[in-house]
Design a protein around this motif. Structure first.
Motif, PDB file in Angstrom:
ATOM      1  N   PRO A   1      31.351   4.873 -10.545  1.00 33.21           N
ATOM      2  CA  PRO A   1      30.429   5.990 -10.254  1.00 33.21           C
ATOM      3  C   PRO A   1      29.010   5.750 -10.750  1.00 33.21           C
ATOM      4  CG  PRO A   1      32.539   6.801 -11.070  1.00 33.21           C
ATOM      5  CD  PRO A   1      32.569   5.330 -11.238  1.00 33.21           C
ATOM      6  N   ASN A   2      28.859   5.116 -11.888  1.00 32.35           N
ATOM      7  CA  ASN A   2      27.531   4.913 -12.475  1.00 32.35           C
ATOM      8  C   ASN A   2      27.053   3.472 -12.335  1.00 32.35           C
ATOM      9  OD1 ASN A   2      27.550   7.596 -13.288  1.00 32.35           O
ATOM     10  ND2 ASN A   2      28.416   7.096 -15.309  1.00 32.35           N
ATOM     11  N   PHE A   3      27.552   2.778 -11.336  1.00 35.41           N
ATOM     12  CA  PHE A   3      27.172   1.372 -11.164  1.00 35.41           C
ATOM     13  C   PHE A   3      25.686   1.217 -10.852  1.00 35.41           C
ATOM     14  CE2 PHE A   3      26.548  -2.189  -8.168  1.00 35.41           C
ATOM     15  CZ  PHE A   3      26.833  -3.240  -9.034  1.00 35.41           C
ATOM     16  N   ALA A   4      25.139   2.156 -10.092  1.00 40.60           N
ATOM     17  CA  ALA A   4      23.735   2.039  -9.685  1.00 40.60           C
ATOM     18  C   ALA A   4      22.776   2.089 -10.860  1.00 40.60           C
ATOM     19  CB  ALA A   4      23.386   3.167  -8.698  1.00 40.60           C
ATOM     20  N   ALA A   5      23.189   2.678 -11.963  1.00 39.71           N
ATOM     21  CA  ALA A   5      22.303   2.787 -13.124  1.00 39.71           C
ATOM     22  C   ALA A   5      22.001   1.431 -13.750  1.00 39.71           C
ATOM     23  CB  ALA A   5      22.922   3.716 -14.158  1.00 39.71           C
ATOM     24  N   PHE A   6      22.863   0.411 -13.506  1.00 40.55           N
ATOM     25  CA  PHE A   6      22.668  -0.894 -14.130  1.00 40.55           C
ATOM     26  C   PHE A   6      21.765  -1.805 -13.298  1.00 40.55           C
ATOM     27  CE2 PHE A   6      26.564   0.700 -15.995  1.00 40.55           C
ATOM     28  CZ  PHE A   6      26.453   0.332 -17.316  1.00 40.55           C
ATOM     29  N   GLU A   7      21.564  -1.459 -12.031  1.00 37.84           N
ATOM     30  CA  GLU A   7      20.696  -2.240 -11.151  1.00 37.84           C
ATOM     31  C   GLU A   7      21.100  -3.723 -11.151  1.00 37.84           C
ATOM     32  OE1 GLU A   7      16.670  -1.591 -12.228  1.00 37.84           O
ATOM     33  OE2 GLU A   7      16.705   0.555 -11.780  1.00 37.84           O
ATOM     34  N   VAL A   8      22.368  -3.973 -10.923  1.00 43.13           N
ATOM     35  CA  VAL A   8      22.903  -5.326 -10.912  1.00 43.13           C
ATOM     36  C   VAL A   8      22.993  -5.807  -9.475  1.00 43.13           C
ATOM     37  CG1 VAL A   8      24.867  -6.792 -11.535  1.00 43.13           C
ATOM     38  CG2 VAL A   8      24.218  -4.878 -12.995  1.00 43.13           C
ATOM     39  N   GLU A   9      22.486  -6.986  -9.208  1.00 43.81           N
ATOM     40  CA  GLU A   9      22.578  -7.559  -7.875  1.00 43.81           C
ATOM     41  C   GLU A   9      24.010  -8.033  -7.607  1.00 43.81           C
ATOM     42  OE1 GLU A   9      19.738 -10.648  -7.556  1.00 43.81           O
ATOM     43  OE2 GLU A   9      18.011  -9.334  -7.911  1.00 43.81           O
ATOM     44  N   GLU A  10      24.386  -8.014  -6.342  1.00 40.04           N
ATOM     45  CA  GLU A  10      25.752  -8.387  -5.985  1.00 40.04           C
ATOM     46  C   GLU A  10      26.063  -9.838  -6.333  1.00 40.04           C
ATOM     47  OE1 GLU A  10      26.571  -7.521  -1.953  1.00 40.04           O
ATOM     48  OE2 GLU A  10      26.314  -5.350  -2.165  1.00 40.04           O
ATOM     49  N   GLY A  11      25.084 -10.718  -6.234  1.00 43.34           N
ATOM     50  CA  GLY A  11      25.321 -12.125  -6.547  1.00 43.34           C
ATOM     51  C   GLY A  11      25.572 -12.379  -8.017  1.00 43.34           C
ATOM     52  N   VAL A  12      25.188 -11.417  -8.854  1.00 39.38           N
ATOM     53  CA  VAL A  12      25.370 -11.591 -10.306  1.00 39.38           C
ATOM     54  C   VAL A  12      26.723 -11.065 -10.767  1.00 39.38           C
ATOM     55  CG1 VAL A  12      24.326 -11.068 -12.564  1.00 39.38           C
ATOM     56  CG2 VAL A  12      22.875 -11.377 -10.572  1.00 39.38           C
ATOM     57  N   LEU A  13      27.375 -10.282  -9.922  1.00 39.04           N
ATOM     58  CA  LEU A  13      28.633  -9.653 -10.323  1.00 39.04           C
ATOM     59  C   LEU A  13      29.703 -10.655 -10.771  1.00 39.04           C
ATOM     60  CD1 LEU A  13      29.200  -6.657  -7.890  1.00 39.04           C
ATOM     61  CD2 LEU A  13      28.778  -6.602 -10.355  1.00 39.04           C
ATOM     62  N   PRO A  14      29.937 -11.765 -10.044  1.00 39.56           N
ATOM     63  CA  PRO A  14      30.959 -12.715 -10.514  1.00 39.56           C
ATOM     64  C   PRO A  14      30.665 -13.266 -11.901  1.00 39.56           C
ATOM     65  CG  PRO A  14      30.385 -13.150  -8.230  1.00 39.56           C
ATOM     66  CD  PRO A  14      29.400 -12.152  -8.739  1.00 39.56           C
ATOM     67  N   ASN A  15      29.398 -13.580 -12.163  1.00 36.93           N
ATOM     68  CA  ASN A  15      29.032 -14.108 -13.477  1.00 36.93           C
ATOM     69  C   ASN A  15      29.187 -13.047 -14.567  1.00 36.93           C
ATOM     70  OD1 ASN A  15      28.333 -16.575 -12.302  1.00 36.93           O
ATOM     71  ND2 ASN A  15      26.205 -15.946 -11.977  1.00 36.93           N
ATOM     72  N   LEU A  16      28.806 -11.811 -14.244  1.00 43.53           N
ATOM     73  CA  LEU A  16      28.938 -10.734 -15.224  1.00 43.53           C
ATOM     74  C   LEU A  16      30.404 -10.484 -15.544  1.00 43.53           C
ATOM     75  CD1 LEU A  16      27.746  -8.440 -16.910  1.00 43.53           C
ATOM     76  CD2 LEU A  16      27.834  -6.988 -14.869  1.00 43.53           C
ATOM     77  N   ARG A  17      31.231 -10.459 -14.508  1.00 47.32           N
ATOM     78  CA  ARG A  17      32.664 -10.217 -14.724  1.00 47.32           C
ATOM     79  C   ARG A  17      33.288 -11.339 -15.552  1.00 47.32           C
ATOM     80  NH1 ARG A  17      37.784 -12.183 -11.738  1.00 47.32           N
ATOM     81  NH2 ARG A  17      39.309 -10.662 -12.473  1.00 47.32           N
ATOM     82  N   GLU A  18      32.928 -12.586 -15.246  1.00 47.13           N
ATOM     83  CA  GLU A  18      33.486 -13.713 -16.007  1.00 47.13           C
ATOM     84  C   GLU A  18      33.011 -13.685 -17.458  1.00 47.13           C
ATOM     85  OE1 GLU A  18      33.595 -18.616 -15.774  1.00 47.13           O
ATOM     86  OE2 GLU A  18      32.847 -17.417 -14.094  1.00 47.13           O
ATOM     87  N   TYR A  19      31.756 -13.321 -17.676  1.00 45.79           N
ATOM     88  CA  TYR A  19      31.220 -13.289 -19.037  1.00 45.79           C
ATOM     89  C   TYR A  19      31.875 -12.191 -19.866  1.00 45.79           C
ATOM     90  CZ  TYR A  19      27.830 -12.801 -22.829  1.00 45.79           C
ATOM     91  OH  TYR A  19      27.243 -12.710 -24.065  1.00 45.79           O
ATOM     92  N   THR A  20      32.018 -10.990 -19.301  1.00 45.01           N
ATOM     93  CA  THR A  20      32.656  -9.902 -20.046  1.00 45.01           C
ATOM     94  C   THR A  20      34.137 -10.206 -20.321  1.00 45.01           C
ATOM     95  OG1 THR A  20      33.097  -8.774 -17.949  1.00 45.01           O
ATOM     96  CG2 THR A  20      31.101  -8.144 -19.147  1.00 45.01           C
ATOM     97  N   LEU A  21      34.796 -10.867 -19.365  1.00 42.10           N
ATOM     98  CA  LEU A  21      36.193 -11.233 -19.581  1.00 42.10           C
ATOM     99  C   LEU A  21      36.319 -12.264 -20.692  1.00 42.10           C
ATOM    100  CD1 LEU A  21      39.079 -10.737 -18.581  1.00 42.10           C
ATOM    101  CD2 LEU A  21      38.753 -12.609 -16.949  1.00 42.10           C
ATOM    102  N   ALA A  22      35.381 -13.211 -20.761  1.00 43.47           N
ATOM    103  CA  ALA A  22      35.397 -14.210 -21.827  1.00 43.47           C
ATOM    104  C   ALA A  22      35.149 -13.568 -23.191  1.00 43.47           C
ATOM    105  CB  ALA A  22      34.348 -15.287 -21.549  1.00 43.47           C
ATOM    106  N   ASN A  23      34.239 -12.583 -23.232  1.00 47.19           N
ATOM    107  CA  ASN A  23      33.985 -11.871 -24.487  1.00 47.19           C
ATOM    108  C   ASN A  23      35.238 -11.136 -24.964  1.00 47.19           C
ATOM    109  OD1 ASN A  23      31.322 -12.635 -24.782  1.00 47.19           O
ATOM    110  ND2 ASN A  23      30.531 -10.876 -23.639  1.00 47.19           N
ATOM    111  N   SER A  24      35.915 -10.472 -24.046  1.00 45.89           N
ATOM    112  CA  SER A  24      37.124  -9.729 -24.413  1.00 45.89           C
ATOM    113  C   SER A  24      38.228 -10.679 -24.855  1.00 45.89           C
ATOM    114  CB  SER A  24      37.598  -8.878 -23.232  1.00 45.89           C
ATOM    115  OG  SER A  24      36.626  -7.928 -22.871  1.00 45.89           O
ATOM    116  N   LEU A  25      38.369 -11.805 -24.161  1.00 45.87           N
ATOM    117  CA  LEU A  25      39.403 -12.763 -24.522  1.00 45.87           C
ATOM    118  C   LEU A  25      39.112 -13.389 -25.883  1.00 45.87           C
ATOM    119  CD1 LEU A  25      41.995 -14.199 -23.674  1.00 45.87           C
ATOM    120  CD2 LEU A  25      40.585 -15.941 -22.563  1.00 45.87           C
TER     121      LEU A  25
END
Length: 299
Positions: free
Chosen positions: A213-237
């Protein structure tokens, strides 16, 4: 018929043979007790040494755990602020990453994770795939959920986890062929030096984050999403591996402490048994000497 003069000699020979057989069995028992005492003392030395080593490693593991929390908690705040939720749909599976290690002698650290997976499968069904870090959890879950295991890693838990290690694991996870609604990281949460509990960290897919719902507030480009997801997953792991490592070291220290105490109690019991048996042997030999001297005097 034997003469009266030969009968005492025959009785003396029979008594001597029976006396010779009895001490042999007693001395063998003494040797067995002494051997057990020696082996238990050696085990006690090993467990005490392992306890000292674990105590030394625990401080370092706790420092790494504290540092890793800032990575994982900060990454999770992104999903919390975006109000991200798992995608729902038919055929959507969950991917569960189980964080264990290759080492044992640490109580129920690894078996607790396996029991958590089995309980979830019994209540919610087994519509999930497993990525297992470490041979201990793999050996236990292979008996019941071998078909759910899609990837496993060995050589985990040899030292304090690093972000580089977590990133290399995530690189393999994101390449898995599967349409997963979310990724869950199962690890042992460190509560204190004597307790821990299996806990889940949620890691969402790119599509789930994009539909927040609040995705637009981050102003993230679609091409950056895979890198963001991989980075957050690595931080959690990284966070999960560091906490699990601290729990393992703490549990190993407690297990070795209990093993040393049990070995000490066994040593005390066997030492008393050895002393009593040895005293019985000495008393028996004295009785035999006195009896033999009396019999010789009567002859």
């Amino acid at each position: 018929m034997l003469s009266r003069a030969a009968r005492p000699a025959l009785r003396a020979g029979a008594a001597a043979s029976s006396r010779a057989a009895a001490p042999a069995a007693t001395f063998a028992t003494l040797r067995e007790i002494e051997g057990r005492l020696k082996s238990i003392r050696n085990i006690e030395k090993i467990t005490k040494t392992m306890k000292i080593v674990a105590s030394t490693k625990l401080n370092r593991a706790q420092r790494a755990m504290t540092e890793s929390r800032s990575y994982g908690e900060t990454s999770n705040k992104v999903y919390q602020s975006a109000e991200t939720k798992p995608l729902e749909g038919e055929g959507k599976k969950k991917l569960v990453v189980v964080c264990s290690s290759d080492k044992g002698l640490c109580g129920g650290v690894h078996s607790g994770l396996a029991r958590f997976i089995r309980r979830r499968a019994a209540t919610e069904g087994d519509n999930f795939d497993l990525v297992i870090l470490g041979e201990k959890a793999k050996a236990q879950l292979s008996r019941t959920h071998a078909k759910n295991i899609v990837l496993n890693f060995s050589g985990v838990g040899k030292d304090v986890p690093t972000f580089t290690e977590a990133q290399s694991i995530v690189d393999q996870i994101v390449q898995l062929q599967g349409d997963y609604s979310e990724v869950e990281i199962l690890y042992n949460k460190f509560i204190n030096a004597t307790s821990y509990e299996p806990t889940i960290i949620e890691g969402f897919s790119e599509e789930a984050f994009a539909n927040s719902p609040n995705f637009a507030a981050f102003e993230v480009e679609e091409g950056v999403l895979p890198n963001l997801r991989e980075y957050t997953l690595a931080n959690s792991l990284y966070w999960a591996l560091a906490e699990g490592h601290a729990c393992e070291i703490s549990a190993r220290r407690n297990a070795m402490d209990n093993a040393s105490k049990n070995a000490g109690e066994m040593i005390s019991k066997y030492q008393i048994l050895f002393n009593r048996t040895r005293q019985a042997v000495i008393t028996g030999e004295l009785v035999e000497i006195i009896t033999g001297a009396t019999a010789s005097a009567d002859m």
